[in-house]
Design an enzyme around this catalytic site. Structure first.
Site, PDB file in Angstrom:
ATOM      1  N   LYS A 153       0.832  -1.209   0.000  1.00 14.96           N
ATOM      2  CA  LYS A 153       0.000   0.000   0.000  1.00 14.96           C
ATOM      3  C   LYS A 153       0.862   1.253   0.000  1.00 14.96           C
ATOM      4  O   LYS A 153       0.648   2.176  -0.790  1.00 14.96           O
ATOM      5  CB  LYS A 153      -0.913  -0.010   1.231  1.00 14.96           C
ATOM      6  CG  LYS A 153      -1.743   1.253   1.368  1.00 14.96           C
ATOM      7  CD  LYS A 153      -2.449   1.360   2.693  1.00 14.96           C
ATOM      8  CE  LYS A 153      -1.600   2.056   3.722  1.00 14.96           C
ATOM      9  NZ  LYS A 153      -2.337   2.985   4.594  1.00 14.96           N
ATOM     10  N   ASN A 154       1.861   1.290   0.888  1.00 15.33           N
ATOM     11  CA  ASN A 154       2.653   2.516   1.038  1.00 15.33           C
ATOM     12  C   ASN A 154       3.532   2.790  -0.177  1.00 15.33           C
ATOM     13  O   ASN A 154       3.891   3.938  -0.436  1.00 15.33           O
ATOM     14  CB  ASN A 154       3.486   2.459   2.320  1.00 15.33           C
ATOM     15  CG  ASN A 154       2.622   2.581   3.570  1.00 15.33           C
ATOM     16  OD1 ASN A 154       1.485   3.053   3.500  1.00 15.33           O
ATOM     17  ND2 ASN A 154       3.134   2.146   4.705  1.00 15.33           N
ATOM     18  N   CYS A 166      -4.795   8.355   9.472  1.00 15.11           N
ATOM     19  CA  CYS A 166      -4.953   7.865  10.851  1.00 15.11           C
ATOM     20  C   CYS A 166      -4.598   8.981  11.830  1.00 15.11           C
ATOM     21  O   CYS A 166      -3.643   9.715  11.615  1.00 15.11           O
ATOM     22  CB  CYS A 166      -4.015   6.686  11.119  1.00 15.11           C
ATOM     23  SG  CYS A 166      -4.412   5.186  10.245  1.00 15.11           S
ATOM     24  N   ASP A 205       5.837  20.123   7.458  1.00 13.48           N
ATOM     25  CA  ASP A 205       6.806  21.231   7.410  1.00 13.48           C
ATOM     26  C   ASP A 205       8.096  20.834   6.694  1.00 13.48           C
ATOM     27  O   ASP A 205       8.687  21.645   5.973  1.00 13.48           O
ATOM     28  CB  ASP A 205       7.199  21.673   8.833  1.00 13.48           C
ATOM     29  CG  ASP A 205       6.025  22.227   9.601  1.00 13.48           C
ATOM     30  OD1 ASP A 205       4.916  22.177   9.048  1.00 13.48           O
ATOM     31  OD2 ASP A 205       6.220  22.692  10.729  1.00 13.48           O
ATOM     32  N   ASP A 244       4.843   0.343  11.901  1.00 18.56           N
ATOM     33  CA  ASP A 244       3.586  -0.244  11.425  1.00 18.56           C
ATOM     34  C   ASP A 244       3.404  -1.705  11.840  1.00 18.56           C
ATOM     35  O   ASP A 244       2.375  -2.305  11.534  1.00 18.56           O
ATOM     36  CB  ASP A 244       3.482  -0.123   9.895  1.00 18.56           C
ATOM     37  CG  ASP A 244       3.047   1.264   9.453  1.00 18.56           C
ATOM     38  OD1 ASP A 244       2.656   2.072  10.313  1.00 18.56           O
ATOM     39  OD2 ASP A 244       3.086   1.543   8.238  1.00 18.56           O
TER      40      ASP A 244
END
Length: 432
Positions: free
Chosen positions: A22-23, A125, A133, A315
């Site tokens: 997914k990432n 999430c 930033d 994760d």
């Protein structure tokens, strides 16, 4: 709202096919904005977050086609073709961006190719503060003018972005991805120091190279990008998901089962496999992926600290906490990446887990047995950790708010049921 019902206590045995990461996919998809030609991505997971990103790109004017036949009941055999030939809109609106923090990854590509972008500050999430930033300061170094107005990042540049020496004060995965994409079309050389080294960034860099980018130092903490005037289309396959792999490895361990994870990349699992081995789980590479066995001997508690890759992934922290709750002895789990990432603890304690949180560390004392309960998912990884705990618990567990789960796991109940889990999805209180 969907719920999942699990009756625990069955050792899981069988095979589970691992999908694309997914990432990685969420960074590869916006890369299509860097060229007017088609980027064809295969091995994309079929997840809510992927659909959200597709909707965002469509809003910008990207055209999409899904080709090929689905394999294994999922989207493994599908190819998504993304073409950003006619981009009429460089605004990423709040209603889409708020659903997922990865939406901010359109910022670098839009700015690099079109000289402007208006992107809502990201959501996702609710885990601590995830400042963008670092992305913005780096883009300013490359000549961009950045303003924040009404919850939007408004970025512009006269002509092309300029190569710069970007030193991230702390490791940022999203920041590395955004600047890496922006740098491919910048004028001159960009050096990204203290770059994140996650496999998903390596995947993005290799895809960009396939599109004509000039990048050195892939897989290291220093990336050198020589900007080019244009990129072209490419075909690319998404790397297998190491977090999905680790999650199902823990499912085998926590139920004292035996599962082969087909399609897993063993070489990307080093930190997780080290922890599993230390606590008494047998892990081995197979021709098709990797096999995880915990059907002999006992699981003992080990200490874990989350770190940027190649360290133990944040994760996987909640999943390992579930496993440690069933282990012999005590373990200390320290979270160094995100604040507020122990939201699963109160729910696990409802199931009999013995966990005390002290600042950024949690002391877990293995319980003789977890017991089923009504629990509520608070975020993506917390939701799957409750599913794992439920698989090991005595009796019935109902996991509420499983929409979090669907953001990161494809057909989770189907994959677990195929290995013998007693699990079903309930829609509005009734079984599907």
């Amino acid at each position: 709202m969907d719920r999942i019902r699990i009756v625990g206590g069955t050792p899981l045995k069988g095979t589970i096919t691992i999908g694309g990461a997914k990432n990685a996919a969420l960074a590869l998809m916006p890369a299509c904005l860097l060229t007017e030609e088609t980027l064809a991505l295969s091995n994309l997971p079929h997840l809510v977050d992927i659909t959200t990103m597709a909707n965002l790109l469509a809003q910008h004017g990207v055209t999409m086609a899904l080709n090929g036949d689905a394999a294994n009941g999922g989207h493994t055999g599908r190819v998504l073709e993304l073409t950003a030939a006619h981009i009429g809109n460089t605004t990423a609106p709040y209603d889409l961006v708020r659903k997922m923090r990865a939406s901010v990854l359109v910022l670098g590509p839009l700015l690099a190719r079109f000289g402007e972008a208006r992107v809502s500050l990201p959501g996702g999430c609710a885990i601590g503060t995830r400042p963008v930033d670092l992305h913005l300061k780096a883009l300013e170094q490359m000549g961009a003018k950045i303003e924040l107005d009404g919850g939007y990042i408004i970025a512009s540049v006269q002509g092309r972005l300029k190569g710069a020496h970007v030193i991230f004060p702390q490791i940022t995965v999203g920041g590395t991805e955004n600047i890496l994409m922006a740098a491919t079309l910048a004028e001159g050389e960009t050096v990204i120091a203290n770059a994140a080294r996650e496999p998903e960034i390596t995947d993005l860099a290799e895809c960009l190279v396939a599109m004509g980018a000039k990048i050195e130092g892939i897989g290291t903490g220093t990336l050198k990008v020589q900007g080019v005037e244009r990129l072209h289309g490419a075909e690319y396959s998404v790397v297998p998901d190491r977090i999905e792999t680790g999650t199902y490895a823990v499912a085998a361990a926590i139920t004292r089962g035996d599962i082969e994870l087909v399609g897993a990349r063993f070489d990307l699992m080093e930190s997780v496999n080290k922890v599993l081995t230390e606590c008494g789980v047998h892990v081995e590479e197979t021709p098709r992926g990797m096999r995880v066995r915990a059907d002999q001997g006992e699981i003992t508690g080990v200490d874990i600290m989350t770190e940027p890759y190649p360290g133990f992934p944040t994760d996987m922290q909640a999943q390992l906490m579930a496993l440690m709750s069933t282990a012999k002895g005590a373990s200390m789990i320290t979270e160094t990446i995100f604040e507020n990432r122990f939201m699963h603890v109160p729910e696990m304690t409802r199931m009999g887990a013995r966990i005390n949180v002290h600042g950024s560390s949690a002391i877990v004392r293995g319980a003789p047995k977890l017991s089923g309960a009504q629990v509520m998912a608070t975020d993506l990884r917390a939701s799957v950790s409750l599913v794992l705990a439920a698989l090991a618990a005595e009796g019935e567990t109902i996991v509420n708010r499983v929409y979090h789960l669907d953001r990161g796991y494809e057909r989770v109940e189907e994959k677990l049921a195929a290995c013998g889990a007693k699990i079903e999805r309930l829609k509005d209180g009734v079984a599907e």
